[in-house]
Scaffold this active site. Sequence first.
Site, PDB file in Angstrom:
ATOM      1  N   ASP A  68       0.868  -1.194   0.221  1.00  0.00           N
ATOM      2  CA  ASP A  68      -0.087  -0.113  -0.130  1.00  0.00           C
ATOM      3  C   ASP A  68       0.849   1.159  -0.048  1.00  0.00           C
ATOM      4  O   ASP A  68       0.358   2.317  -0.368  1.00  0.00           O
ATOM      5  CB  ASP A  68      -1.139   0.099   1.100  1.00  0.00           C
ATOM      6  N   HIS A 276      -4.211   7.526   6.888  1.00  0.00           N
ATOM      7  CA  HIS A 276      -3.916   5.926   7.031  1.00  0.00           C
ATOM      8  C   HIS A 276      -4.975   5.271   7.775  1.00  0.00           C
ATOM      9  O   HIS A 276      -4.862   4.320   8.451  1.00  0.00           O
ATOM     10  CB  HIS A 276      -2.438   5.447   7.418  1.00  0.00           C
TER      11      HIS A 276
HETATM   12 ZN   LIG Z   1       0.156   0.891   5.382  1.00  0.00          ZN
HETATM   13 ZN   LIG Z   2       2.719  -1.599   6.730  1.00  0.00          ZN
END
Ligand SMILES: [Zn+2]
Ligand SMILES: [Zn+2]
Length: 310
Positions: A68, A276
């Site tokens: 990610d 996040h």
């Molecule tokens: Zn992450």
């Molecule tokens: Zn991570």
Amino acid sequence: MVEKIELTFLGTGSAIPTARRNHPATLLKFKAENILVDCGEGTQRQFRQAKLNPCKVTKILISHWHGDHVLGLPGLLQTLNLNGYNGELIIYGPKGSKKAFQEMIAPYLGFYWDVNRKNAGNFNIVMKELGPGIFFDSDEFYLEAAEMTHNCPALAYSFVVKEKKRLDREKLAKMKIPNSPLVGELVKGKTVEINGKKVDGKKLMYVEPARKVTLLMDTSMNTNAVKLAKDSDVLISEATYSKEEQDIAKEHGHLTSVDAATIAKKAKVKALVLIHLSQRYEGIPKLILGEAKEVFSDVIIPEDLEGLEL
Ligand SMILES: [Zn+2]
Ligand SMILES: [Zn+2]
């Protein structure tokens, strides 16, 4: 004039992107520097949506090599190559970055890259593996890394514009001091004679304080995070989970809303930006915000493409 630090939150989501939040990426602009911190899938398109030019990127800082945070690299680097990016692009990351880049990214570049060679297509990509400490230092700013605790090597970063002595132009105008080479002497702090009067350069200078931005990506709670973030003007931190999910956060090496706010409080930062966020809070970011606010009041959760200046 104070040169601004401009932050753009290109992606504020986490492992799974949502309609609202893309994978993590943050752009920090300061004068000619365009420093990209992490590059989740789709980051180059986020640049375009934000009306920013990805080809102006000067440095890339990778927090760690989970998909990610890095799967946007092949596409971004291809675009730079096709657009004739010239010069050298340095990608900084934690230990193991060279191997990770060679295995995960290089096969998809569309041009040759080898860890032992600098040449890559039309421009040079240089990978630098970092330990903790200052890893870039210029007259104007420095970059520092600190080791985080995740389930792979991970770093957090600080960007610090150094304090600067400046000439007070208003005072200069009030004293009717004309522009001449003598002004250069005043800047050096010297005393010079102007219009028959002695003028002390030191009294015409003022100090523009240092400014600091810290970016804390995937990690569980640790003391390095507080040390690195100390006295930051802005702390950008992951806050993947609600405080109700403390056990899951710990298990996966992440922070909760309250963890991030506690770091902000302990480090005495001025403002906290939470990114996040797990997809489970897609419709309810206020839950995360409210929990953080109970510990640290000056906190925001930006939407993708929003920005902040300091
Ligand atoms: Zn992450
Ligand atoms: Zn991570």
